[in-house]
Design an enzyme around this catalytic site. Structure first.
Site, PDB file in Angstrom:
ATOM      1  N   HIS A 266      57.708  15.579 -47.344  1.00 23.29           N
ATOM      2  CA  HIS A 266      56.356  15.960 -46.870  1.00 23.29           C
ATOM      3  C   HIS A 266      56.512  16.517 -45.456  1.00 23.29           C
ATOM      4  O   HIS A 266      57.012  17.625 -45.263  1.00 23.29           O
ATOM      5  CB  HIS A 266      55.450  14.723 -46.957  1.00 23.29           C
ATOM      6  N   HIS A 307      58.246  25.748 -52.533  1.00 20.77           N
ATOM      7  CA  HIS A 307      57.064  24.900 -52.316  1.00 20.77           C
ATOM      8  C   HIS A 307      56.528  24.424 -53.656  1.00 20.77           C
ATOM      9  O   HIS A 307      56.538  25.172 -54.619  1.00 20.77           O
ATOM     10  CB  HIS A 307      55.961  25.679 -51.566  1.00 20.77           C
ATOM     11  N   ASP A 365      57.505  25.219 -43.007  1.00 23.03           N
ATOM     12  CA  ASP A 365      58.399  24.366 -42.226  1.00 23.03           C
ATOM     13  C   ASP A 365      59.606  25.113 -41.695  1.00 23.03           C
ATOM     14  O   ASP A 365      60.179  24.741 -40.678  1.00 23.03           O
ATOM     15  CB  ASP A 365      58.874  23.190 -43.085  1.00 23.03           C
TER      16      ASP A 365
HETATM   17  N1  CMC Z   1      67.105  25.581 -52.532  1.00 19.22           N
HETATM   18  C1  CMC Z   1      67.745  25.935 -53.672  1.00 19.22           C
HETATM   19  N2  CMC Z   1      67.210  25.895 -54.896  1.00 19.22           N
HETATM   20  C2  CMC Z   1      65.950  25.469 -54.998  1.00 19.22           C
HETATM   21  C3  CMC Z   1      65.199  25.091 -53.856  1.00 19.22           C
HETATM   22  C4  CMC Z   1      65.829  25.168 -52.597  1.00 19.22           C
HETATM   23  N3  CMC Z   1      65.158  24.830 -51.469  1.00 19.22           N
HETATM   24  N4  CMC Z   1      63.957  24.710 -54.236  1.00 19.22           N
HETATM   25  C5  CMC Z   1      63.911  24.846 -55.570  1.00 19.22           C
HETATM   26  N5  CMC Z   1      65.108  25.295 -56.027  1.00 19.22           N
HETATM   27  C6  CMC Z   1      65.448  25.652 -57.413  1.00 19.22           C
HETATM   28  C7  CMC Z   1      65.644  24.417 -58.274  1.00 19.22           C
HETATM   29  O1  CMC Z   1      66.985  24.009 -58.278  1.00 19.22           O
HETATM   30  C8  CMC Z   1      65.167  24.922 -59.616  1.00 19.22           C
HETATM   31  O2  CMC Z   1      66.199  25.719 -60.148  1.00 19.22           O
HETATM   32  P1  CMC Z   1      66.386  25.829 -61.789  1.00 19.22           P
HETATM   33  O3  CMC Z   1      65.108  26.432 -62.292  1.00 19.22           O
HETATM   34  O4  CMC Z   1      67.576  26.697 -61.959  1.00 19.22           O
HETATM   35  O5  CMC Z   1      66.580  24.419 -62.248  1.00 19.22           O
HETATM   36  C9  CMC Z   1      64.010  25.848 -59.279  1.00 19.22           C
HETATM   37  O6  CMC Z   1      64.284  26.308 -57.945  1.00 19.22           O
HETATM   38  C10 CMC Z   1      62.644  25.169 -59.278  1.00 19.22           C
HETATM   39  O7  CMC Z   1      62.744  23.996 -58.479  1.00 19.22           O
HETATM   40  P2  CMC Z   1      61.788  22.741 -58.601  1.00 19.22           P
HETATM   41  O8  CMC Z   1      62.508  21.548 -58.075  1.00 19.22           O
HETATM   42  O9  CMC Z   1      61.220  22.667 -59.992  1.00 19.22           O
HETATM   43  O10 CMC Z   1      60.626  23.130 -57.646  1.00 19.22           O
HETATM   44  P3  CMC Z   1      59.553  22.111 -57.099  1.00 19.22           P
HETATM   45  O11 CMC Z   1      58.271  22.841 -57.079  1.00 19.22           O
HETATM   46  O12 CMC Z   1      59.566  20.823 -57.822  1.00 19.22           O
HETATM   47  O13 CMC Z   1      60.080  21.809 -55.629  1.00 19.22           O
HETATM   48  C11 CMC Z   1      60.240  21.706 -53.303  1.00 19.22           C
HETATM   49  C12 CMC Z   1      59.446  22.212 -54.471  1.00 19.22           C
HETATM   50  C13 CMC Z   1      59.498  22.054 -52.010  1.00 19.22           C
HETATM   51  C14 CMC Z   1      60.377  20.146 -53.363  1.00 19.22           C
HETATM   52  C15 CMC Z   1      61.638  22.357 -53.336  1.00 19.22           C
HETATM   53  O14 CMC Z   1      61.527  23.765 -53.310  1.00 19.22           O
HETATM   54  C16 CMC Z   1      62.543  21.889 -52.180  1.00 19.22           C
HETATM   55  O15 CMC Z   1      63.198  20.852 -52.299  1.00 19.22           O
HETATM   56  N6  CMC Z   1      62.561  22.646 -51.042  1.00 19.22           N
HETATM   57  C17 CMC Z   1      63.324  22.270 -49.884  1.00 19.22           C
HETATM   58  C18 CMC Z   1      62.569  21.227 -49.064  1.00 19.22           C
HETATM   59  C19 CMC Z   1      61.405  21.806 -48.304  1.00 19.22           C
HETATM   60  O16 CMC Z   1      61.516  22.815 -47.617  1.00 19.22           O
HETATM   61  N7  CMC Z   1      60.249  21.117 -48.380  1.00 19.22           N
HETATM   62  C20 CMC Z   1      59.050  21.509 -47.651  1.00 19.22           C
HETATM   63  C21 CMC Z   1      58.014  22.052 -48.532  1.00 19.22           C
HETATM   64  S1  CMC Z   1      56.568  22.546 -47.578  1.00 19.22           S
HETATM   65  C22 CMC Z   1      55.901  21.049 -47.027  1.00 19.22           C
HETATM   66  C23 CMC Z   1      54.423  20.926 -47.082  1.00 19.22           C
HETATM   67  O17 CMC Z   1      53.696  21.879 -47.400  1.00 19.22           O
HETATM   68  O18 CMC Z   1      53.938  19.801 -46.800  1.00 19.22           O
END
Ligand code: CMC
Length: 426
Positions: A266, A307, A365
């Site tokens: 978060h 995101h 972020d």
């Molecule tokens: N780096 C590399 N690959 C990624 C990343 C990343 N940062 N984020 C997602 N992916 C890939 C993931 O491996 C998956 O690949 P595949 O389809 O081949 O399996 C695909 O993209 C979809 O990922 P997901 O996990 O289903 O996406 P999600 O919506 O569940 O996750 C997230 C969103 C923010 C948790 C994730 O993108 C992440 O961990 N990002 C890095 C941490 C970050 O910057 N967080 C801050 C978000 S903004 C905070 C706020 O608004 O409060």
């Protein structure tokens, strides 16, 4: 009141239920499942991916289209034409203020910027190396000890007073956390300055020297606060609502929001961005880390990319990208090694098939981390700054909830533990 209906039927139960469907002004319809408990059935939605936990008029997000509206106003327009305190007024009151209302609101905030002198003693109890979020959780919760007696949450004026107080005192407490960690005396607020300039003043001035803060940095700081001011029912805001639903003191509720914000999934993500940049260490290592981010067997992810809600772009990131460029130019920091890594990472990720296919854009972020680092704010303070910016959202949601009929938040569960059994004879 609902014209649409959904029908739910179960295998094994020879009955189907009509459930009312409500339409929002924009966005997804919701199915009202609240009558199901009376029929002995619960809904199951871990992570609340499909659950609208409340009705709200404050903030709207369309993640597919990259839309974020505070009380109907697009975030890009607010970032360009408004300022953080005006957005606080908007979030709390539902409308933009007139010139006079704005003036009065700003004066009320200034009236509350100082914290009780006894608050200094709380700080002295913490180790100097404590994480600033650990201190914030404590000292913001401690505000309830100072303002408990004249706080009736059913009284709208008391609620508004509490909202103003906590918005006004957050930057003072945040800067005190920083000063405490570096062993410098606390700097009192200067009410001749704007909200964001005053925050930077309390961070960087000392009794021996007044800091000179460029308007470009003040503008970027204000944008960071404004862009973080609300994000509808995220984890920390939901936590504030849940705590508030018990009738708890608002300062304690905000403190619970700070706790929820702390985690890297978060509010801790901008801190994680800077840690990642340090880990990469050198531009020559970037390709290796990009390869790791793409590797299914490696848990490493590029921090600051992707995101959960915004699947096209994060509108807040678009605004901060511009502010980030201005800050780096103003401070002549384009050659800073970590920032150079960040800029190269951004370029690669925006052009690389893996990131394009998965809609992995730099998020808010990513840029806020770079700006804060460039301004000279230590990374441990990043989430504290997020908390300071998010405070109007927390108190606006708390105020909205208490202003309407509400129930204590009490989710149920799918129980999968042991069935009834007798305690064994020994
Ligand atoms: N780096 C590399 N690959 C990624 C990343 C990343 N940062 N984020 C997602 N992916 C890939 C993931 O491996 C998956 O690949 P595949 O389809 O081949 O399996 C695909 O993209 C979809 O990922 P997901 O996990 O289903 O996406 P999600 O919506 O569940 O996750 C997230 C969103 C923010 C948790 C994730 O993108 C992440 O961990 N990002 C890095 C941490 C970050 O910057 N967080 C801050 C978000 S903004 C905070 C706020 O608004 O409060």
């Amino acid at each position: 009141m609902a014209e649409k209906k959904a029908q739910l039927s179960f295998d094994g139960i020879n009955e189907s239920f009509d459930l009312p469907v409500y339409e929002g002004t924009i966005g997804a319809d919701v199915v009202d499942v609240s009558s199901l408990a009376g029929k002995g059935v619960f809904t199951f939605d871990p992570g609340f991916m499909s659950t609208a936990s409340c009705e709200s008029k404050i903030t709207y997000i369309d993640g597919d289209k990259g839309v974020l509206l505070y009380r109907g106003y697009p975030i890009e327009q607010l970032a360009e034409k408004s300022d953080f305190l005006e957005c606080c007024y908007l979030l709390l009151n539902g409308e933009l203020p007139s010139a006079q209302q704005k003036e009065e609101f700003n004066s009320s905030i200034k009236y509350h910027t100082m914290v009780h002198e006894q608050m200094h003693s709380f700080f002295n109890g913490f180790p100097r190396h404590a994480h600033p979020m650990a201190i914030m959780v404590g000292v913001v919760g401690a505000l309830s000890a100072f303002y408990h007696d004249n706080m009736q949450i059913s009284n709208e004026h008391h609620r508004m007073d509490a909202a103003l107080r906590v918005i006004a005192k957050m930057p003072t407490l945040a800067a005190m956390c920083y000063k405490y960690s570096v062993g410098q005396p606390f700097i009192y607020p200067d009410n001749t300055l704007s909200f964001s300039e005053n925050f930077l003043h309390m961070m960087f001035s000392t009794p021996c020297e007044e800091s000179k803060i460029s308007p470009v940095l003040v503008d970027a700081m204000d944008k960071i606060f404004l862009l973080h001011a609300d994000h509808e029912q995220n984890a920390s805001t939901s936590t504030v609502r849940l705590a508030g639903s018990t009738g708890a003191n608002p300062y304690a509720c905000v403190s619970s929001g700070i706790t929820a914000l702390w985690g890297p999934a978060h509010g801790g993500a901008n801190e994680a961005v800077l840690k990642m940049l340090s880990e990469i260490g050198d531009e020559s290592q970037i390709d290796k880390f990009i390869a790791r981010a793409k590797d299914k067997d490696d848990p490493f992810r590029l921090m600051g990319f992707g995101h959960r809600v915004y699947k096209n772009f994060d509108p807040r990131a678009t605004v901060l990208r511009e502010a980030c460029k201005n800050v780096l130019a103003e401070l002549q920091m384009e050659d800073d090694p970590l920032l150079k890594i960040a800029i190269k990472l951004e370029k690669i990720a925006l052009e690389d098939e893996y990131f394009i296919e998965r809609n992995l854009y730099p998020n808010v972020d990513f840029y806020s981390g770079i700006i804060l680092k460039a301004i000279g704010i230590p990374i441990g303070m990043f989430t504290v700054i997020f908390a300071t910016g998010r405070t109007p959202g927390w108190v606006a949601h708390w105020h909205e909830m208490i202003s309407n009929p509400f129930k204590i938040g009490r989710p149920r569960q799918l129980y999968t533990g042991p069935t009834l059994r007798d305690y064994p004879d020994k």
